[in-house]
Enzyme design. Structure first.
Site, PDB file in Angstrom:
ATOM      1  N   SER A 110       0.771  -3.224 -15.064  1.00 45.61           N
ATOM      2  CA  SER A 110       2.076  -3.226 -15.732  1.00 45.61           C
ATOM      3  C   SER A 110       1.823  -3.174 -17.237  1.00 45.61           C
ATOM      4  CB  SER A 110       2.813  -4.528 -15.392  1.00 45.61           C
ATOM      5  OG  SER A 110       3.934  -4.700 -16.240  1.00 45.61           O
ATOM      6  N   TYR A 133       3.015 -13.663 -13.872  1.00 44.26           N
ATOM      7  CA  TYR A 133       3.046 -12.220 -13.598  1.00 44.26           C
ATOM      8  C   TYR A 133       2.142 -11.487 -14.596  1.00 44.26           C
ATOM      9  CZ  TYR A 133       4.751  -7.469 -13.019  1.00 44.26           C
ATOM     10  OH  TYR A 133       4.818  -6.113 -12.805  1.00 44.26           O
TER      11      TYR A 133
END
Ligand code: NAP
Length: 256
Positions: A136, A149
């Site tokens: 990401s 995350y």
């Protein structure tokens, strides 16, 4: 890489980016298998012609069983996409966040490792293949409301780099897909800047088709995240993204 004539497994292909890339590979002329937990979504994909497999990447036995079932049906499997991921908000002032942290690491990091481990002997044995791991932009530029995350995706980035080096010479490549915010999984409600899935997938397939395939699949929109530290914009962007802490339940205002 050639997008046609491949045999691709998308683990975490029941929705969002994974499902769209599964459809894109199939439309390009590849055979595609999809794995995930959601039985209804798997049934819909089966009706579209995909072979489907129930899999929970947090469960060692489930991953091993899926590996065996996929390879029995698709002995020519050459591409494995480790798409499974959860994106959870955490308020680090509340120790109750720990369960979210545990789930995040177990799914995003250990899930990736489980799937890679399951298929490495097969791909190395055939002397050709590709792992596509998924990180990401947040791996490179933290988003404060999603701390574990960010940590899990930074870890998958580091793991992918080491995996690529360890597999060098085996014929098995490692490609890291680095999405920016994409309009999936409710993102469209909270982030008006999220990229439409269709355009994102088109850009990704175009980058994957390059020869040689880049080590990292970086669409235009993620470049500001990927290179923020190098470009000296990191501190300012992290401070700007701290405003998003106001989305945590119980936080009254920006940055609190
Ligand atoms: N959308 C974004 O803005 C964005 C940005 C950067 C990176 N990413 C990454 O891209 C990937 C796909 O995200 P998305 O946006 O497409 O979200 P999504 O629609 O929620 O897709 C997540 C996928 O992961 C699967 N999954 C979750 N937990 C699993 C488990 N325990 N076992 C097996 N599969 C599991 C889900 O399948 P089941 O529920 O069927 O198990 C689903 O197919 C994730 O790794 C995410 O971190 C997304």
């Amino acid at each position: 890489m050639e997008l046609a004539h491949r045999t691709v497994l998308v683990v975490g292909g029941t929705s969002g980016i994974g499902r769209e890339l599964a459809r894109r590979f199939a439309a390009a002329g590849s055979t595609v298998a999809v794995a995930g937990r959601n039985a209804d979504a798997l049934a819909e994909l089966a009706a579209e012609g995909f072979s489907t497999f129930e899999a929970d990447v947090t469960d060692d036995a489930s991953v091993t069983a899926v590996r065996d079932a996929v390879l029995a049906l698709h002995p020519d499997l050459d591409t494995v996409i480790t798409m499974s991921g959860v994106m959870l908000l955490e308020d680090l002032r509340d120790p109750a966040h720990f369960e979210a942290a545990r789930t995040t690491v177990d799914t995003n990091l250990l899930g990736t490792i489980r799937v890679v481990d399951a298929f490495t002997p097969h791909l190395v044995g055939r002397g050709a293949g590709t792992f596509i791991t998924v990180t990401s932009g947040i791996a490179f530029l933290p988003f404060p409301p999603m701390p574990t995350y960010a940590a899990s995706k930074a870890a998958v980035h580091a793991y992918s780099e080491a995996l690529r080096v360890q597999l060098a010479g085996t014929g098995v490549g490692v490609v890291e897909l680095v999405p920016p915010a994409v309009a999936t999984a409710g993102q469209e409600q909270v982030n008006p800047h999220a990229l439409p899935l269709d355009g994102f997938a088109t850009e990704v397939m175009g980058l994957l088709a390059q020869e040689p395939t880049p080590d990292e699949i970086l669409v235009e929109k993620v470049l500001m995240h990927r290179w923020a530290e190098r470009e000296g914009t990191y501190d300012g962007l992290v401070a700007q993204r701290a405003q998003a802490l106001s989305m945590l339940p119980g936080r009254q205002g920006a940055g609190q």
